[in-house]
Design an enzyme around this catalytic site. Structure first.
Site, PDB file in Angstrom:
ATOM      1  N   SER A 129      -1.014  -9.035  18.281  1.00 60.47           N
ATOM      2  CA  SER A 129       0.063 -10.077  18.591  1.00 60.47           C
ATOM      3  C   SER A 129       0.267 -10.006  20.159  1.00 60.47           C
ATOM      4  O   SER A 129       0.137  -8.778  20.614  1.00 60.47           O
ATOM      5  CB  SER A 129       1.247  -9.696  17.650  1.00 60.47           C
ATOM      6  OG  SER A 129       2.300 -10.753  18.468  1.00 60.47           O
ATOM      7  N   GLU A 131       2.815 -10.325  21.264  1.00 63.07           N
ATOM      8  CA  GLU A 131       4.393  -9.588  21.284  1.00 63.07           C
ATOM      9  C   GLU A 131       4.090  -7.918  21.959  1.00 63.07           C
ATOM     10  O   GLU A 131       4.723  -7.424  22.305  1.00 63.07           O
ATOM     11  CB  GLU A 131       4.937  -9.271  20.053  1.00 63.07           C
ATOM     12  CG  GLU A 131       5.503 -10.675  19.649  1.00 63.07           C
ATOM     13  CD  GLU A 131       6.563 -11.078  20.635  1.00 63.07           C
ATOM     14  OE1 GLU A 131       7.254 -10.057  21.204  1.00 63.07           O
ATOM     15  OE2 GLU A 131       6.903 -12.326  20.696  1.00 63.07           O
ATOM     16  N   TYR A 154       8.565  -4.755  15.556  1.00 63.75           N
ATOM     17  CA  TYR A 154       7.251  -5.639  15.165  1.00 63.75           C
ATOM     18  C   TYR A 154       6.160  -5.287  16.205  1.00 63.75           C
ATOM     19  O   TYR A 154       4.977  -4.973  15.663  1.00 63.75           O
ATOM     20  CB  TYR A 154       7.732  -6.991  15.137  1.00 63.75           C
ATOM     21  CG  TYR A 154       6.414  -8.093  15.085  1.00 63.75           C
ATOM     22  CD1 TYR A 154       5.779  -8.284  13.755  1.00 63.75           C
ATOM     23  CD2 TYR A 154       6.006  -8.742  16.086  1.00 63.75           C
ATOM     24  CE1 TYR A 154       4.762  -9.211  13.825  1.00 63.75           C
ATOM     25  CE2 TYR A 154       4.868  -9.651  15.874  1.00 63.75           C
ATOM     26  CZ  TYR A 154       4.103  -9.840  14.703  1.00 63.75           C
ATOM     27  OH  TYR A 154       3.097 -10.553  14.748  1.00 63.75           O
TER      28      TYR A 154
HETATM   29  P1  NAP Z   1       3.346 -15.262   7.759  1.00 66.43           P
HETATM   30  O1  NAP Z   1       3.592 -16.901   7.718  1.00 66.43           O
HETATM   31  O2  NAP Z   1       4.724 -14.765   7.996  1.00 66.43           O
HETATM   32  O3  NAP Z   1       2.224 -14.780   6.676  1.00 66.43           O
HETATM   33  C1  NAP Z   1       2.517 -13.378   6.558  1.00 66.43           C
HETATM   34  C2  NAP Z   1       1.980 -13.304   5.202  1.00 66.43           C
HETATM   35  O4  NAP Z   1       2.180 -11.789   4.812  1.00 66.43           O
HETATM   36  C3  NAP Z   1       3.277 -13.778   4.231  1.00 66.43           C
HETATM   37  O5  NAP Z   1       2.663 -14.588   3.292  1.00 66.43           O
HETATM   38  C4  NAP Z   1       3.826 -12.669   3.461  1.00 66.43           C
HETATM   39  O6  NAP Z   1       4.422 -12.920   2.344  1.00 66.43           O
HETATM   40  C5  NAP Z   1       2.815 -11.594   3.287  1.00 66.43           C
HETATM   41  N1  NAP Z   1       3.332 -10.346   3.372  1.00 66.43           N
HETATM   42  C6  NAP Z   1       4.576  -9.534   3.797  1.00 66.43           C
HETATM   43  N2  NAP Z   1       4.818  -8.622   3.299  1.00 66.43           N
HETATM   44  C7  NAP Z   1       3.767  -8.187   2.728  1.00 66.43           C
HETATM   45  C8  NAP Z   1       3.316  -6.949   2.019  1.00 66.43           C
HETATM   46  N3  NAP Z   1       4.135  -5.923   2.181  1.00 66.43           N
HETATM   47  N4  NAP Z   1       2.146  -7.040   1.204  1.00 66.43           N
HETATM   48  C9  NAP Z   1       1.104  -8.125   1.504  1.00 66.43           C
HETATM   49  N5  NAP Z   1       1.462  -9.260   2.153  1.00 66.43           N
HETATM   50  C10 NAP Z   1       2.697  -9.427   2.604  1.00 66.43           C
HETATM   51  O7  NAP Z   1       2.510 -15.150   9.305  1.00 66.43           O
HETATM   52  P2  NAP Z   1       1.489 -16.096   9.816  1.00 66.43           P
HETATM   53  O8  NAP Z   1       2.243 -16.938  10.991  1.00 66.43           O
HETATM   54  O9  NAP Z   1       0.650 -16.574   8.850  1.00 66.43           O
HETATM   55  O10 NAP Z   1       0.588 -15.217  10.833  1.00 66.43           O
HETATM   56  C11 NAP Z   1      -0.380 -14.322  10.325  1.00 66.43           C
HETATM   57  C12 NAP Z   1      -0.646 -12.990  10.998  1.00 66.43           C
HETATM   58  O11 NAP Z   1      -0.810 -13.030  12.331  1.00 66.43           O
HETATM   59  C13 NAP Z   1       0.637 -11.951  11.053  1.00 66.43           C
HETATM   60  O12 NAP Z   1       0.057 -10.756  10.819  1.00 66.43           O
HETATM   61  C14 NAP Z   1       1.395 -12.217  12.342  1.00 66.43           C
HETATM   62  O13 NAP Z   1       2.118 -11.081  12.439  1.00 66.43           O
HETATM   63  C15 NAP Z   1       0.089 -12.504  13.110  1.00 66.43           C
HETATM   64  N6  NAP Z   1       0.608 -13.260  14.336  1.00 66.43           N
HETATM   65  C16 NAP Z   1       1.111 -14.380  14.065  1.00 66.43           C
HETATM   66  C17 NAP Z   1       1.571 -15.135  15.257  1.00 66.43           C
HETATM   67  C18 NAP Z   1       2.152 -16.578  15.176  1.00 66.43           C
HETATM   68  O14 NAP Z   1       2.646 -17.029  16.215  1.00 66.43           O
HETATM   69  N7  NAP Z   1       1.857 -17.095  13.995  1.00 66.43           N
HETATM   70  C19 NAP Z   1       1.257 -14.697  16.610  1.00 66.43           C
HETATM   71  C20 NAP Z   1       0.600 -13.425  16.694  1.00 66.43           C
HETATM   72  C21 NAP Z   1       0.167 -12.540  15.557  1.00 66.43           C
HETATM   73  P3  NAP Z   1       5.974 -13.503   2.003  1.00 66.43           P
HETATM   74  O15 NAP Z   1       5.789 -14.808   2.744  1.00 66.43           O
HETATM   75  O16 NAP Z   1       6.193 -13.473   0.618  1.00 66.43           O
HETATM   76  O17 NAP Z   1       6.747 -12.494   3.166  1.00 66.43           O
END
Ligand code: NAP
Length: 331
Positions: A129, A131, A154
């Site tokens: 990220s 971040e 985070y």
């Molecule tokens: P997201 O929608 O929050 O998806 C993350 C997923 O991980 C959710 O389905 C969540 O399930 C699941 N999760 C949470 N705790 C878990 C656990 N203990 N074991 C297994 N699964 C678990 O995030 P996203 O936007 O798709 O982002 C995908 C990845 O890219 C993440 O790692 C995020 O940190 C990273 N990222 C995202 C952005 C952005 O702007 N979107 C930018 C930089 C990096 P629940 O929904 O049930 O909690």
């Protein structure tokens, strides 16, 4: 024999788009869903046919639980492993730092350890990220070489996972890549992120169920891309001859105010009639210039974002209007 992919966080925003992309390419896709998820199939409902045919297989497990994780991974036997699972909300990570570190930081190590022990040649993608660059990035725009200085639980956990991925690549010669991703949004973004809050808010105002929209600092700037474009970069990074690290970004920054103005313009409304500034939503990082330089991804992966900022706003507002059954006047 189709290629097999495993996605942690498949029920999340990016996981659902990546599953779509890989199914379209003929992969057999396995996904990890957390037992604690309140509605894990919500973003995957349109892929029900693939689940029925067995091309998509969902497994209950948890990034904090090595035994379930190892059993499922061994069963799925993937060629490509994408680690997208996370507690992904920065502000919430201050409330639950230990939990965030366990999922985001140690969860990544658990996957890398399994991969190292399995000795099978496979490829790993870590969702890092922007971040990691912190509240006052060392340079603008940020590149793969920009020093990190994480300023939230985070970001600290993501930084640990990022460098552990690089360490496993260097120390054990694993094919492990990282994508340093800047903000990316979509109609599948969770409702506690500002873009979705605005899109949903405008739709509710049009539907007559809301009178005002309370937001934080409208001057805060972000490098906002479209999640569907970003998952393509994840896949491309695992198709190269060598593993590497890539900034995945649009290279443009836009103020929250611009997102608000465009969303209300599409609705034929004046933002100032509805938006209320509320200091509880201000963040210490609101003044930073977080904008990525996607030059390396463009050059090495041939990747570039296809969806403009205005197109992104439009597709998010349109989707929330469609959910509520209201028509968007200005499109
Ligand atoms: P997201 O929608 O929050 O998806 C993350 C997923 O991980 C959710 O389905 C969540 O399930 C699941 N999760 C949470 N705790 C878990 C656990 N203990 N074991 C297994 N699964 C678990 O995030 P996203 O936007 O798709 O982002 C995908 C990845 O890219 C993440 O790692 C995020 O940190 C990273 N990222 C995202 C952005 C952005 O702007 N979107 C930018 C930089 C990096 P629940 O929904 O049930 O909690």
């Amino acid at each position: 024999m189709p290629k097999r992919a495993f996605i942690t966080g498949i029920a999340g925003q990016d996981g659902s788009y990546l599953a779509e992309l890989l199914l379209g390419k003929g992969y057999q896709v396995h996904g990890l869903i957390a037992r604690s998820s309140h509605n894990p199939r919500e973003r995957l409902a349109h892929l029900a046919a693939a689940e029925t045919s067995g091309q998509l297989q969902l497994h209950y497990g948890d990034l904090t639980d090595s035994s379930s994780l190892f059993r499922i991974l061994t069963l799925a036997d993937p060629d490509e492993l994408y680690n997208l699972g996370a507690q992904s909300h920065v502000a919430i990570s201050f409330e639950i730092p230990e939990y965030t570190a366990n999922i985001v930081g140690l969860g990544t190590v658990r996957l890398l350890e399994w991969m190292r022990a399995s000795k099978k040649p496979m490829r790993f993608f870590q969702a890092s990220s922007a971040e990691m660059f912190g509240a006052a990035p060392a340079e603008v725009p940020q590149r793969e070489t920009t020093p990190v200085f994480p300023t939230s639980p985070y970001a600290c956990a993501k930084t640990f996972a990022h460098f552990m991925t690089i360490n496993y690549r260097e120390n054990y010669q694993l094919f492990a890549c990282t994508g340093i991703m800047f903000n990316h949004e979509s109609p599948r973004r969770a409702e506690n992120f500002v873009t979705r809050k605005i899109a949903r808010g405008v739709a509710e105002i049009l539907a007559g169920t809301r009178r005002e929209l309370r937001l934080g600092n409208l001057a805060a700037e972000k490098d906002w891309g479209y999640a569907q474009d970003f998952v393509e970069a994840m896949w491309l990074s695992l198709q190269q001859d060598k593993p590497d690290d890539y900034v995945i970004a649009t290279g443009e920054s836009h103020a929250v105010q611009e997102f608000v103005d465009e969303a209300f313009r599409l609705a034929g409304l004046q933002a100032s009639d509805y938006v209320v500034i509320d200091s509880q939503f201000f963040r210490p990082t609101d003044t930073r210039r977080l904008v990525g330089d996607p030059g390396k991804a463009r050059e090495k992966l041939g990747w570039q974002p296809r969806t403009s900022f205005r197109a992104l706003v439009r597709l998010m507002v349109e989707a929330d209007c469609a959910r509520l059954g209201v028509k968007l006047p200005m499109v």
